[in-house]
Design a protein around this motif. Structure first.
Motif, mmCIF file in Angstrom:
data_model
loop_
_atom_site.group_PDB
_atom_site.id
_atom_site.type_symbol
_atom_site.label_atom_id
_atom_site.label_comp_id
_atom_site.label_asym_id
_atom_site.label_seq_id
_atom_site.Cartn_x
_atom_site.Cartn_y
_atom_site.Cartn_z
ATOM 1 N N HIS A 1 -5.408 1.255 0.294
ATOM 2 C CA HIS A 1 -4.027 0.937 -0.081
ATOM 3 C C HIS A 1 -3.263 2.233 -0.332
ATOM 4 O O HIS A 1 -3.166 2.722 -1.456
ATOM 5 C CB HIS A 1 -3.982 0.057 -1.334
ATOM 6 N N ARG A 2 -2.723 2.792 0.745
ATOM 7 C CA ARG A 2 -1.917 4.007 0.637
ATOM 8 C C ARG A 2 -0.913 4.031 1.780
ATOM 9 O O ARG A 2 -0.989 3.220 2.707
ATOM 10 C CB ARG A 2 -2.794 5.268 0.672
ATOM 11 N N ASP A 3 0.010 4.963 1.712
ATOM 12 C CA ASP A 3 1.020 5.068 2.755
ATOM 13 C C ASP A 3 0.362 5.385 4.093
ATOM 14 O O ASP A 3 -0.604 6.157 4.170
ATOM 15 C CB ASP A 3 2.023 6.170 2.419
ATOM 16 N N ARG B 1 3.772 1.549 5.973
ATOM 17 C CA ARG B 1 3.716 1.305 4.531
ATOM 18 C C ARG B 1 4.234 2.542 3.810
ATOM 19 O O ARG B 1 3.718 3.652 3.992
ATOM 20 C CB ARG B 1 2.302 0.995 4.062
ATOM 21 N N LYS B 2 5.273 2.332 2.985
ATOM 22 C CA LYS B 2 5.807 3.376 2.116
ATOM 23 C C LYS B 2 5.868 2.788 0.716
ATOM 24 O O LYS B 2 6.713 1.930 0.441
ATOM 25 C CB LYS B 2 7.200 3.800 2.572
ATOM 26 N N TYR C 1 -6.954 -4.038 -4.787
ATOM 27 C CA TYR C 1 -5.796 -3.327 -5.315
ATOM 28 C C TYR C 1 -5.003 -4.218 -6.265
ATOM 29 O O TYR C 1 -4.582 -3.784 -7.341
ATOM 30 C CB TYR C 1 -4.913 -2.845 -4.164
ATOM 31 N N GLU D 1 -11.051 -0.327 -7.981
ATOM 32 C CA GLU D 1 -11.091 0.775 -7.024
ATOM 33 C C GLU D 1 -11.776 0.366 -5.726
ATOM 34 O O GLU D 1 -12.796 -0.327 -5.722
ATOM 35 C CB GLU D 1 -11.842 1.960 -7.640
#
Length: 245
Positions: free
Chosen positions: A41-43, A58-59, A220, A225
């Motif tokens: 789960h990140r940009d 994704r931002k 998330y 984690e």
């Protein structure tokens, strides 16, 4: 599911009334899951080339769709578009409107019948059936066929355009997860599209099932984690469940 992108709120309306604890369920397109499967789960960015095609960005908490403006209008670089163009090239060659192409023979072999006798079956099979003929483009290109090469190069160009659109949207270096049936089945396609990407993009071929991304997103949401141990365990157990069912 693509339904979540094309018809916002439809899945919620249909399923929330019959699902327990519906407040814990989130509906979205497959782009977020594909990004999460490859990056967590990140940009980041996801480029899809399967039956259809599109790009997700994704931002932060926002997920933006670029391309994929309905499965009937904007699917260039997809299996459906490549399969449709291959069948059309075969018909054009048959009519004398286009150059001779090995695609006719390859399509006839896959259909088990002359293409000119298969129009009703093509219509009945719809997009998935038409997309299945994308493989003839890859086979024809390997044989040096000019029509197959033209269709292949056009698909690569259009997918590269999507990644460049992501570059302009983000304005910084990013990772782009490439997923979907065509990338999985034809490694040369991944390499060709990779060569069309801007220098700010780091292409990653998705080797995990998209459902892993859904599990990562669930972690998330729960504040847990995402670890490699979890990913390995989930993948192993999912494969075990699938194989026993």
């Amino acid at each position: 599911a693509g339904t979540a992108d094309y018809f916002p709120g439809r899945l919620e309306k249909e399923l929330y009334p019959i699902l327990p604890q519906a407040e814990h369920i989130r509906f979205e397109g497959d782009g977020g899951c594909l990004i999460a499967a490859g990056l967590g789960h990140r940009d980041g960015v996801c480029l899809i080339s399967g039956t259809g095609s599109s790009l997700f960005i994704r931002k932060g908490q926002q997920l933006k769709l670029i391309g994929g403006w309905s499965p009937w209008i904007d699917t260039e670089g997809s299996g459906y578009t490549m399969g449709r163009e291959a069948i059309l090239a075969a018909y054009r060659a048959l009519d004398g409107r286009g150059p001779k192409t090995v695609l006719y023979d390859l399509i006839q072999e896959q259909m088990g019948q002359k293409p000119e006798l298969m129009v009703p079956q093509i219509a009945a099979g719809g997009r998935p059936y038409i997309a299945s003929f994308a493989r003839t483009v890859f086979a024809g290109r390997k044989l040096g066929d000019s029509e197959a090469t033209r269709i292949y190069d056009h698909a690569v160009l259009r997918l590269g355009e999507l990644v460049w659109a992501g570059h302009r949207e983000l304005g910084k270096p990013f990772q782009v997860v490439m997923g979907g049936g065509l990338f999985a089945a034809f490694p040369e396609f991944f390499e060709s599209v990779k060569a069309r990407c801007p220098e700010t993009a780091t292409p990653i071929l998705l080797t995990q099932r998209p459902i892993l991304g859904a599990a990562v997103e669930a972690l998330y949401e729960a504040g847990v984690e995402d670890t490699q141990t979890f990913r390995d365990t989930f993948t192993r157990e999912y494969q075990r469940i699938v194989s026993t069912n």
